[in-house]
Design a protein around this motif. Sequence first.
Motif, PDB file in Angstrom:
ATOM      1  N   UNK A  65     -10.559 -15.890   1.973  1.00 55.24           N
ATOM      2  CA  UNK A  65     -10.225 -14.494   1.674  1.00 55.24           C
ATOM      3  C   UNK A  65     -10.437 -14.054   3.557  1.00 55.24           C
ATOM      4  N   UNK A  66      -9.812 -13.143   3.745  1.00 55.39           N
ATOM      5  CA  UNK A  66      -9.852 -12.324   4.548  1.00 55.39           C
ATOM      6  C   UNK A  66     -11.426 -11.171   4.969  1.00 55.39           C
ATOM      7  N   UNK A  67     -11.308 -10.969   6.519  1.00 53.26           N
ATOM      8  CA  UNK A  67     -12.313  -9.995   6.153  1.00 53.26           C
ATOM      9  C   UNK A  67     -12.252  -8.794   5.677  1.00 53.26           C
ATOM     10  N   UNK A  68     -10.710  -8.177   5.499  1.00 52.82           N
ATOM     11  CA  UNK A  68     -10.029  -6.957   4.724  1.00 52.82           C
ATOM     12  C   UNK A  68     -10.241  -7.361   3.062  1.00 52.82           C
ATOM     13  N   UNK A  69     -10.597  -9.045   2.635  1.00 49.04           N
ATOM     14  CA  UNK A  69     -10.952  -9.356   1.733  1.00 49.04           C
ATOM     15  C   UNK A  69      -9.254  -8.294   0.917  1.00 49.04           C
TER      16      UNK A  69
ATOM     17  N   UNK B 268       0.537  -1.639  -0.067  1.00 48.09           N
ATOM     18  CA  UNK B 268      -0.310   0.080   0.398  1.00 48.09           C
ATOM     19  C   UNK B 268       1.135   1.180   0.014  1.00 48.09           C
ATOM     20  N   UNK B 269       2.051   0.935   0.684  1.00 53.25           N
ATOM     21  CA  UNK B 269       3.151   2.024   0.922  1.00 53.25           C
ATOM     22  C   UNK B 269       3.421   2.532  -0.326  1.00 53.25           C
TER      23      UNK B 269
ATOM     24  N   UNK C  12      -8.249  -1.786  -0.009  1.00 56.75           N
ATOM     25  CA  UNK C  12      -8.388  -0.513   0.540  1.00 56.75           C
ATOM     26  C   UNK C  12      -7.591  -0.715   2.251  1.00 56.75           C
ATOM     27  N   UNK C  13      -6.981  -0.232   2.321  1.00 54.39           N
ATOM     28  CA  UNK C  13      -6.713  -0.294   3.791  1.00 54.39           C
ATOM     29  C   UNK C  13      -7.636  -0.170   5.080  1.00 54.39           C
ATOM     30  N   UNK C  14      -7.803  -1.749   5.213  1.00 46.13           N
ATOM     31  CA  UNK C  14      -9.419  -2.042   6.070  1.00 46.13           C
ATOM     32  C   UNK C  14      -9.619  -0.861   7.142  1.00 46.13           C
TER      33      UNK C  14
END
Length: 616
Positions: A421-425, A389-390, A502-504
């Motif tokens: 699949x994590x919750x932050x997708x 992300x950075x 997106x950063x969750x």
Amino acid sequence: MRATRRIRTAPAWATLERELFAQQDRAWRVFADRCTEGDGRLVFRDRLGVGLDGRDGVDDFYEPFFNWPTLYLLGGSSDLLDASLRHWRGVTNQLTEMGMLVDGYERGYDWFHQGESMVLFYALCLALPEDTELKQLAARFADLYLPGGPNYDAEHRVIRAPHNGAAGPRWGFIDGEKYFPWSLPLRPYGLPLDWIGVSSFDELVDDPSRAREYGQVMWDRMGRGDVLANLASTGLATNAYLYGGDTAYKDWVLEYVGAWQERLAGRDVIPDNAGLHGEVGEHLDGRWYGGHYGWAWPHGIESVGSSAIVGAVNATLLSGDRGYLDLARNPLDAVLKQAEYRGLADMGTLTKRWLKHLDPERPTLTIPQRYNDSGWFDYNVMPTQLPIALWHFSRAAGDAERIELLREGSDWDWNTVHDQRNKDEGGHEEPWYEFLAARNPDFPERMLRSALAISAARLETIENDPIDPAVGPDAPDIHHWQNINPVVTEALLQLTTGSPQILYNGGLTQLHLRYFDTVAHRPGLPEDVAALVSDIDPDHTVVDLVNLGTTPRSLLIQAGSFNEHTLQTVAVDTTQPTPIHGERLRVDLPPQSEVRLTLTMSMHIRQPTNQSPWEL
């Protein structure tokens, strides 16, 4: 620009991409029919706001819908936006009735969780920049943290408590008697303060008098003052600024992020706490660690790194000053300096993300997630979403080198796409990065097939859900909705826009490319159109556009989520570059046509705004 090449054979990735859009259009409707009521609220007959976890749960009601507006922004069905707004309003009313909100906003909780709550709201604001209600709410929410608001001490530049919100500082961790405030599921993370004479989590569970003593110390040591996790609150002010450019919001973001820059100055590692007078370690006997959701407890780099990146990115977005990004780099580099090769059996918490990747018999590069009086501990694989992300935001060579170091130290195949699949997708950052580096050419098709499989599995889970749809889950099981949300956007973000998930924990949507349908006057790819971004270098961004249908389509390409970049040139297929020096590029796609565009852009040189092309 106009596409001139006719499709001879439709690219497999394009067909799969449009199939994924179509499947999502069905998926969200199935979830809504099963899990929500007429006004958009979730089916829930229990209540929140009681017991040791009495402040928790707001995020869990918004999270099942967190990526629905994002799907609309990418080109999902037009009625998905209305549905997303209805569910946000319905859940807001539901939480207000349970006493969890004040005037539509969280009463007071930590920003690791508040950030999760706000992702849905931020995406709605980006999708509906003309909505008066959302604009007013964005300003009201942000004002809670500006000078003169209830949470911020402008003299010492601190947010006054780890739990904060509409009711101002919410001292401590639970309402009522001071007590060790966490339930048994948090046992794996140990104790937040390891130096006050308690040997284990279970000791507090078994001895109520010790739990009260420990709770008193926590209130005094951790329950007041500023914490690094509060940097995620800068998303509120950044979001408000994007509506109209009010410099008060920009000024506060730069002031507050600047305060954390000063707390880092002269230190090897960014501290996670500051007392009520702005002094690092003020309530922790001088320790730079030990703040709530900081280095010592519970997740370490997962929360510290995310908060630092969110704050630094927001300050950079508003100011154009890339010096803020050093604040985000510090925690990543700090743990990398302590990296070791370890096997799965020698790793600590948060290992679920990596179980499909790692060979239990072979060591891989790991980093310590946490730090306390005993030093660095709790080793695991670096949360790859943070450095990626950075790098995606900065596109700096040094940030790419950090990722290459992690790649070279990994004893697992970064090209593999796992159906997880994590919750932050998130969870597929590595094979996407390899695709952009031209080392994983089959990634688009494999990623799209994986996304289709994951969504289909979620739909099957919904259809076979044993929970009574008229009653819903009880309070201990409110993660149930997140676990069955069938909407998947990671693949579409990566492939259509050249952007990571997106950063969750409070990140705004950071897109490399963004699209608008010129006929429908709405965000996203037009019907029948597929896009594939295969390179995101600012000097060599490559995107293929395909119109699979029999109707002409037309779209605008914008550089950046918030019109913050400037397009400089475009080359169509194999032609020479044409100067643009502008905000957007219009592309006309005749039926059954395709085109490859090679773009150059200058990044972060325009004042960001969430306004649509038709408002500017």
